[in-house]
Design a protein around this motif. Structure first.
Motif, short mmCIF file in Angstrom:
data_model
loop_
_atom_site.label_atom_id
_atom_site.label_comp_id
_atom_site.label_asym_id
_atom_site.label_seq_id
_atom_site.Cartn_x
_atom_site.Cartn_y
_atom_site.Cartn_z
N PHE A 17 2.85 2.71 -10.07
CA PHE A 17 1.67 2.87 -9.54
C PHE A 17 0.25 2.22 -9.93
O PHE A 17 -0.42 1.88 -9.40
CB PHE A 17 1.38 4.30 -8.91
CG PHE A 17 0.81 5.19 -9.84
CD1 PHE A 17 -0.50 5.06 -9.89
CD2 PHE A 17 1.39 6.22 -10.39
CE1 PHE A 17 -1.38 6.13 -10.82
CE2 PHE A 17 0.69 7.07 -11.26
CZ PHE A 17 -0.58 7.09 -11.45
N THR A 32 0.89 -1.07 -0.01
CA THR A 32 0.02 0.16 0.07
C THR A 32 0.84 1.05 0.09
O THR A 32 0.58 2.17 -0.79
CB THR A 32 -0.93 -0.07 1.16
OG1 THR A 32 -1.89 -1.11 1.09
CG2 THR A 32 -1.82 1.33 1.19
N LEU A 92 0.50 -1.52 -8.84
CA LEU A 92 0.33 -1.68 -7.64
C LEU A 92 -1.05 -1.25 -7.11
O LEU A 92 -1.47 -1.94 -6.15
CB LEU A 92 1.53 -1.09 -6.72
CG LEU A 92 3.03 -1.62 -7.02
CD1 LEU A 92 3.73 -0.89 -6.13
CD2 LEU A 92 2.79 -3.00 -6.54
N CYS A 93 -1.61 -0.26 -7.58
CA CYS A 93 -2.74 0.53 -7.11
C CYS A 93 -4.23 -0.13 -7.63
O CYS A 93 -3.91 -0.07 -8.75
CB CYS A 93 -2.67 2.03 -7.11
SG CYS A 93 -1.27 2.65 -6.44
N CYS A 144 2.65 1.83 -3.26
CA CYS A 144 1.52 2.40 -4.21
C CYS A 144 1.38 3.81 -4.22
O CYS A 144 1.51 4.47 -5.13
CB CYS A 144 0.33 1.68 -4.08
SG CYS A 144 -1.11 2.48 -4.32
#
Length: 88
Positions: free
Chosen positions: A63, A29, A66-67, A32
């Motif tokens: 990002f 988290t 990952l996000c 991200c």
């Protein structure tokens, strides 16, 4: 700058983000969020200097990899509305 939906990945060029020693744990988290901030800071600096934002593409890919999309959309709306908590 903030139209993330219009920035599409080149076909076949998406890879898994490399290991980042700042985020060694399984929970990504923070990774991200940090890459989201780094992308927007990079774009802001490059635009201010009148240079290409091509070097910022790394952060963009990381990002986006990952996000969750809902987070990115919410953060983008907050930036546009002037209510984003992060310092860009």
């Amino acid at each position: 700058m903030l139209d993330i939906e219009f920035q599409k990945s080149p076909k076949g060029k998406w890879t898994t983000p490399p290991f980042d020693p700042r985020f060694p744990n399984q929970n990504q988290t923070r990774n991200c969020y940090q890459n989201f901030l780094d992308y927007h800071r990079c774009v802001k600096r490059m635009n201010r200097r009148g240079k290409s934002t091509q070097p910022c593409e790394y952060y963009f890919r990381v990002f986006h990899s990952l996000c969750p999309k809902s987070w990115v959309q919410r953060w983008t709306e907050q930036i546009q509305g002037g209510t984003f908590a992060g310092k860009i």
